[in-house]
Write an enzyme that holds these catalytic residues in place. Sequence first.
Site, PDB file in Angstrom:
ATOM      1  N   MET A  17      -5.167  -6.361   2.415  1.00  0.00           N
ATOM      2  CA  MET A  17      -4.080  -7.028   3.140  1.00  0.00           C
ATOM      3  C   MET A  17      -4.645  -8.003   4.174  1.00  0.00           C
ATOM      4  O   MET A  17      -4.162  -9.130   4.299  1.00  0.00           O
ATOM      5  CB  MET A  17      -3.193  -5.993   3.835  1.00  0.00           C
ATOM      6  CG  MET A  17      -2.316  -5.199   2.884  1.00  0.00           C
ATOM      7  SD  MET A  17      -1.105  -6.210   2.022  1.00  0.00           S
ATOM      8  CE  MET A  17       0.092  -6.465   3.317  1.00  0.00           C
ATOM      9  N   THR A 102       0.445  -1.365   9.339  1.00  0.00           N
ATOM     10  CA  THR A 102      -0.062  -0.022   9.041  1.00  0.00           C
ATOM     11  C   THR A 102       1.021   1.000   9.389  1.00  0.00           C
ATOM     12  O   THR A 102       1.720   0.854  10.390  1.00  0.00           O
ATOM     13  CB  THR A 102      -1.325   0.254   9.890  1.00  0.00           C
ATOM     14  OG1 THR A 102      -2.166  -0.899   9.823  1.00  0.00           O
ATOM     15  CG2 THR A 102      -2.078   1.464   9.392  1.00  0.00           C
ATOM     16  N   PHE A 130       6.817  -5.559   4.720  1.00  0.00           N
ATOM     17  CA  PHE A 130       6.950  -6.975   5.071  1.00  0.00           C
ATOM     18  C   PHE A 130       7.497  -7.815   3.921  1.00  0.00           C
ATOM     19  O   PHE A 130       7.550  -9.030   4.028  1.00  0.00           O
ATOM     20  CB  PHE A 130       5.590  -7.545   5.498  1.00  0.00           C
ATOM     21  CG  PHE A 130       5.271  -7.315   6.939  1.00  0.00           C
ATOM     22  CD1 PHE A 130       5.832  -8.112   7.927  1.00  0.00           C
ATOM     23  CD2 PHE A 130       4.431  -6.292   7.313  1.00  0.00           C
ATOM     24  CE1 PHE A 130       5.542  -7.895   9.264  1.00  0.00           C
ATOM     25  CE2 PHE A 130       4.134  -6.068   8.652  1.00  0.00           C
ATOM     26  CZ  PHE A 130       4.700  -6.870   9.629  1.00  0.00           C
ATOM     27  N   HIS A 157       5.273   2.796  -9.168  1.00  0.00           N
ATOM     28  CA  HIS A 157       4.044   2.424  -8.461  1.00  0.00           C
ATOM     29  C   HIS A 157       2.832   2.767  -9.327  1.00  0.00           C
ATOM     30  O   HIS A 157       2.961   3.481 -10.327  1.00  0.00           O
ATOM     31  CB  HIS A 157       3.938   3.144  -7.103  1.00  0.00           C
ATOM     32  CG  HIS A 157       4.803   2.517  -6.042  1.00  0.00           C
ATOM     33  ND1 HIS A 157       6.119   2.862  -5.859  1.00  0.00           N
ATOM     34  CD2 HIS A 157       4.521   1.546  -5.120  1.00  0.00           C
ATOM     35  CE1 HIS A 157       6.622   2.134  -4.878  1.00  0.00           C
ATOM     36  NE2 HIS A 157       5.683   1.329  -4.411  1.00  0.00           N
ATOM     37  N   LYS A 161      -1.162   6.249  -6.343  1.00  0.00           N
ATOM     38  CA  LYS A 161      -0.371   6.444  -5.120  1.00  0.00           C
ATOM     39  C   LYS A 161      -0.232   7.941  -4.854  1.00  0.00           C
ATOM     40  O   LYS A 161       0.028   8.724  -5.770  1.00  0.00           O
ATOM     41  CB  LYS A 161       1.013   5.791  -5.280  1.00  0.00           C
ATOM     42  CG  LYS A 161       1.857   5.841  -4.019  1.00  0.00           C
ATOM     43  CD  LYS A 161       3.123   5.012  -4.187  1.00  0.00           C
ATOM     44  CE  LYS A 161       4.063   5.130  -3.004  1.00  0.00           C
ATOM     45  NZ  LYS A 161       3.505   4.696  -1.719  1.00  0.00           N
ATOM     46  N   GLY A 167       7.981   5.286   0.320  1.00  0.00           N
ATOM     47  CA  GLY A 167       8.653   5.061   1.606  1.00  0.00           C
ATOM     48  C   GLY A 167       9.824   4.100   1.456  1.00  0.00           C
ATOM     49  O   GLY A 167      10.877   4.282   2.073  1.00  0.00           O
TER      50      GLY A 167
HETATM   51  P1  NAP Z   1      -7.878  -1.574   2.761  1.00  0.00           P
HETATM   52  O1  NAP Z   1      -8.150  -2.608   1.734  1.00  0.00           O
HETATM   53  O2  NAP Z   1      -8.490  -0.233   2.605  1.00  0.00           O
HETATM   54  O3  NAP Z   1      -8.335  -2.194   4.176  1.00  0.00           O
HETATM   55  C1  NAP Z   1      -8.385  -1.421   5.357  1.00  0.00           C
HETATM   56  C2  NAP Z   1      -8.955  -2.255   6.483  1.00  0.00           C
HETATM   57  O4  NAP Z   1      -8.946  -1.491   7.674  1.00  0.00           O
HETATM   58  C3  NAP Z   1     -10.404  -2.716   6.265  1.00  0.00           C
HETATM   59  O5  NAP Z   1     -10.562  -4.019   6.764  1.00  0.00           O
HETATM   60  C4  NAP Z   1     -11.186  -1.733   7.136  1.00  0.00           C
HETATM   61  O6  NAP Z   1     -12.383  -2.316   7.617  1.00  0.00           O
HETATM   62  C5  NAP Z   1     -10.217  -1.562   8.285  1.00  0.00           C
HETATM   63  N1  NAP Z   1     -10.457  -0.346   9.043  1.00  0.00           N
HETATM   64  C6  NAP Z   1     -10.756   0.884   8.583  1.00  0.00           C
HETATM   65  N2  NAP Z   1     -10.898   1.745   9.602  1.00  0.00           N
HETATM   66  C7  NAP Z   1     -10.674   1.039  10.738  1.00  0.00           C
HETATM   67  C8  NAP Z   1     -10.694   1.346  12.111  1.00  0.00           C
HETATM   68  N3  NAP Z   1     -10.951   2.582  12.537  1.00  0.00           N
HETATM   69  N4  NAP Z   1     -10.439   0.350  13.012  1.00  0.00           N
HETATM   70  C9  NAP Z   1     -10.153  -0.909  12.599  1.00  0.00           C
HETATM   71  N5  NAP Z   1     -10.134  -1.265  11.278  1.00  0.00           N
HETATM   72  C10 NAP Z   1     -10.397  -0.310  10.374  1.00  0.00           C
HETATM   73  O7  NAP Z   1      -6.319  -1.334   2.929  1.00  0.00           O
HETATM   74  P2  NAP Z   1      -5.107  -2.323   2.579  1.00  0.00           P
HETATM   75  O8  NAP Z   1      -4.682  -2.139   1.174  1.00  0.00           O
HETATM   76  O9  NAP Z   1      -5.446  -3.687   3.076  1.00  0.00           O
HETATM   77  O10 NAP Z   1      -3.948  -1.682   3.475  1.00  0.00           O
HETATM   78  C11 NAP Z   1      -4.075  -1.627   4.880  1.00  0.00           C
HETATM   79  C12 NAP Z   1      -2.856  -0.921   5.472  1.00  0.00           C
HETATM   80  O11 NAP Z   1      -1.687  -1.721   5.262  1.00  0.00           O
HETATM   81  C13 NAP Z   1      -2.544   0.454   4.852  1.00  0.00           C
HETATM   82  O12 NAP Z   1      -2.167   1.331   5.893  1.00  0.00           O
HETATM   83  C14 NAP Z   1      -1.360   0.172   3.933  1.00  0.00           C
HETATM   84  O13 NAP Z   1      -0.527   1.301   3.769  1.00  0.00           O
HETATM   85  C15 NAP Z   1      -0.650  -0.894   4.735  1.00  0.00           C
HETATM   86  N6  NAP Z   1       0.255  -1.779   3.969  1.00  0.00           N
HETATM   87  C16 NAP Z   1       1.409  -2.173   4.599  1.00  0.00           C
HETATM   88  C17 NAP Z   1       2.266  -3.045   3.974  1.00  0.00           C
HETATM   89  C18 NAP Z   1       3.521  -3.499   4.687  1.00  0.00           C
HETATM   90  O14 NAP Z   1       4.313  -4.273   4.127  1.00  0.00           O
HETATM   91  N7  NAP Z   1       3.741  -3.066   5.922  1.00  0.00           N
HETATM   92  C19 NAP Z   1       1.976  -3.530   2.690  1.00  0.00           C
HETATM   93  C20 NAP Z   1       0.790  -3.127   2.084  1.00  0.00           C
HETATM   94  C21 NAP Z   1      -0.081  -2.251   2.742  1.00  0.00           C
HETATM   95  P3  NAP Z   1     -13.823  -1.856   7.018  1.00  0.00           P
HETATM   96  O15 NAP Z   1     -13.790  -2.255   5.567  1.00  0.00           O
HETATM   97  O16 NAP Z   1     -14.789  -2.628   7.812  1.00  0.00           O
HETATM   98  O17 NAP Z   1     -13.902  -0.370   7.205  1.00  0.00           O
END
Ligand code: NAP
Length: 268
Positions: A17, A102, A130, A157, A161, A167
């Site tokens: 993301m 998140t 979003f 999905h 998952k 949700g």
């Molecule tokens: P992802 O690919 O696993 O990326 C996670 C990111 O978080 C990486 O950049 C990681 O950095 C970083 N991170 C991990 N631990 C951290 C910490 N302690 N402090 C700061 N950064 C940290 O996950 P994703 O698929 O992008 O999803 C990220 C989040 O967005 C999830 O919670 C997901 O459920 C949510 N999401 C929300 C929506 C929405 O519409 N609201 C849509 C899709 C996803 P490193 O690689 O350096 O560890």
Amino acid sequence: MSTEKINVAVVGASGRMGREVVKMVLEDETLRLVAAVAPSAGPVDAGIFAGRRETGVTVSATLEEALASAQADVLVDFTVPQAAYGNTKTSILSGVRPIIGTTGFTPEQIVELDELCKERGIGGLIAPNFSIGAILMMKFAAQASKYMPHVEIIEYHGDQKLDAPSGTSIKTAELISQARQELRQGNPKEEETIEGARGGYYNGFRIHSVRLPGVFAQQEVIFGGHGQTLKIRHDSYDRAGYMPGVNVAVKKVMTYSGLIYGFEHIMD
Ligand code: NAP
């Protein structure tokens, strides 16, 4: 309207993301990328990391380091539930408006963060979804349920998952329950010959969860009436689909004070 650019910090900049957020910011000339955070990415250029041009913004290992070196107006966080609350608090205390994708916040945390935003006179948003299309699907479903109260939800999905139902389907079910008269659907004598065949029960109706490889995120809300059915369906194909919503949020958060929960509340 002001012609000043909005300075954006991206936390989780190495994630699936986060990289989409970096691209979105670089593609909008009214926004400026000023900071990027990812604990284990190393000191790489955030734009190059996202597969775009060099930006001069080096990915920081911590949020504190990133905010100390940049004048951010807005922070966008797509990280992990364990980090998001702390990041949001740090952001507000630094006077930077948080836009949080998140999930995992408790109602108490949201109240506390709202108060902090108001004390600082800044806006903030936590949005579990979003996707503008998904929000519209939920709104339309709630509206339809007033007139066609017999409803079932099928959500689809990917097979990795962890939680079911999704949700989004639970949120849709809540909105439907608020909009329609209470109703227990189906035959009261109905029996399942295979357990789970009728799906999960929610306030009188059913939610079905399909999990298959190759699927990203889809949902159908099906209404049945006399001699007719109505289907409201939303299909997400990839993470870029969330970015128009994030873009709207980054701009909108500059215009109000307090923390809003749910993207639907900032849609005009
Ligand atoms: P992802 O690919 O696993 O990326 C996670 C990111 O978080 C990486 O950049 C990681 O950095 C970083 N991170 C991990 N631990 C951290 C910490 N302690 N402090 C700061 N950064 C940290 O996950 P994703 O698929 O992008 O999803 C990220 C989040 O967005 C999830 O919670 C997901 O459920 C949510 N999401 C929300 C929506 C929405 O519409 N609201 C849509 C899709 C996803 P490193 O690689 O350096 O560890």
